[in-house]
Write an enzyme that holds these catalytic residues in place. Structure first.
Site, mmCIF file in Angstrom:
data_model
loop_
_atom_site.group_PDB
_atom_site.id
_atom_site.type_symbol
_atom_site.label_atom_id
_atom_site.label_comp_id
_atom_site.label_asym_id
_atom_site.label_seq_id
_atom_site.Cartn_x
_atom_site.Cartn_y
_atom_site.Cartn_z
ATOM 1 C CD GLU A 1 -18.522 -0.374 -12.524
ATOM 2 O OE1 GLU A 1 -19.433 -1.003 -13.107
ATOM 3 O OE2 GLU A 1 -17.400 -0.842 -12.260
ATOM 4 C CE1 TYR B 1 -3.337 -2.674 -0.119
ATOM 5 C CE2 TYR B 1 -3.792 -2.336 2.211
ATOM 6 C CZ TYR B 1 -4.053 -2.997 1.021
ATOM 7 O OH TYR B 1 -5.039 -3.957 0.977
ATOM 8 C CG PHE C 1 -22.111 4.050 -3.263
ATOM 9 C CD1 PHE C 1 -23.351 4.664 -3.252
ATOM 10 C CD2 PHE C 1 -21.826 3.119 -2.269
ATOM 11 C CE1 PHE C 1 -24.292 4.364 -2.276
ATOM 12 C CE2 PHE C 1 -22.761 2.814 -1.286
ATOM 13 C CZ PHE C 1 -24.000 3.442 -1.301
ATOM 14 N N PRO D 1 -16.328 -4.168 -0.018
ATOM 15 C CG PRO D 1 -16.649 -3.627 2.232
ATOM 16 C CD PRO D 1 -15.596 -3.677 1.170
ATOM 17 C CG LEU D 2 -19.494 0.005 0.500
ATOM 18 C CD1 LEU D 2 -19.357 1.515 0.634
ATOM 19 C CD2 LEU D 2 -20.726 -0.494 1.249
ATOM 20 N N GLY D 3 -18.886 -2.993 -3.265
ATOM 21 C CA GLY D 3 -18.944 -3.365 -4.677
ATOM 22 C C GLY D 3 -18.889 -2.151 -5.586
#
Length: 289
Positions: A210, A48, A208, A203-205
């Site tokens: 696309e 990171y 928000f 986890p929010l895929g």
């Protein structure tokens, strides 16, 4: 499972130069904010920030006065990235025992800690071998430098292979309402069967990220459910993951305090069975078989 991780895990990938570029005092404040919200597990990887974020976090941690026993630190190794600090001609993976040991010792130095609660192999390599991995893992465990060992982005067959010589306690995978292959390709089944803790990155895929037919359908349902559950959309998406019997621990990527607070509260939401399936159906675009 030797270690207790918080149900929601704070991912640090965007804390440093790959994201918010937080100062040391901002990082310190964010750590305290997470802990006050009940998020005590911090997810790192050596890579990171192009191998810089662990050291930035470590400097903030050293100033924070936080008791090491009250938090859990996860890190990952194995990705050899083209960065100023490395002599790499091409991005590749290295799971020689020497490299794993060197990588962990470097992470410990950067994080300013004596041990990792969990070390993960970051991505499967075609050249990894369970014996070679276990040479490093056994040594690191016996020295107290890592408490637990796991993998990330591994398939069931790759977990089977590595676990012939290594005790896998966790697998961090991509899993969300828009990336749910792990429910159908045997990955989560395997983890339940073998008592391996799933952690979910992103986890929010794409909900928000696309705008397309799939995410439009999901938003319509989420708009209805926010009122029913008195919850935010991101909380409902996390609640969808939390309902899975594999006991998935979402790794949230946000470095925004309000969103961290929201995420931590998602654990209190008990999604109704049919609401859970309604979200799945809208994501799939067709009813279940």
């Amino acid at each position: 499972m030797h270690t207790h991780y918080s149900r929601i895990i704070a991912g640090t990938m965007t804390w440093g130069i790959w994201g918010k570029q937080l100062s040391s005092s901002q990082m310190e404040n964010l750590m305290h904010h997470c802990i006050n919200a009940g998020i005590t597990t911090f997810d790192h990887a050596d890579i990171y920030g192009g191998y810089t974020t662990e050291a930035d976090f470590g400097n903030a941690f050293a100033q924070s006065g936080i008791d090491r026993d009250n938090i859990q630190l996860i890190s990952k190794c194995g990705i050899q990235y083209e960065a100023e600090t490395r002599q790499n001609r091409i991005k590749h993976y290295d799971y020689s025992s020497e490299y794993i040991i060197w990588s962990v010792e470097t992470s410990l130095k950067n994080l300013q800690t004596e041990y990792l609660d969990l070390l993960l192999l970051h991505r499967p390599s075609p050249l990894m071998h369970p014996e070679e991995v276990s040479k490093a893992i056994d040594k690191l465990k016996s020295q107290g430098k890592i408490k637990d060992f796991g993998v990330s982005n591994f398939t069931p067959s790759q977990m089977t292979m590595i676990s012939t010589k290594n005790d896998i306690s966790a697998n961090q995978i991509q899993f969300s309402l828009t990336d749910f292959d792990a429910m159908h390709n045997g990955t989560l089944d395997y983890m339940i069967t073998n008592s391996i803790l799933p952690m979910a990155w992103q986890p929010l895929g794409t909900i928000f990220r696309e705008k397309n037919e799939q995410t439009d359908r999901i938003h319509i349902i989420l708009n209805q459910l926010t009122q029913k559950y008195n919850a935010t959309k991101d909380q409902l998406i996390l609640a969808w993951i939390l309902k899975h019997p594999a006991n998935v621990h979402p790794v949230i990527g946000t470095a925004t305090p309000e969103r961290i607070t929201n995420a931590a509260k998602a654990v209190e939401i008990e999604l109704d069975l049919q609401d859970w399936f309604t979200l799945l159906v809208e994501s799939q675009g067709h009813k279940v078989p």
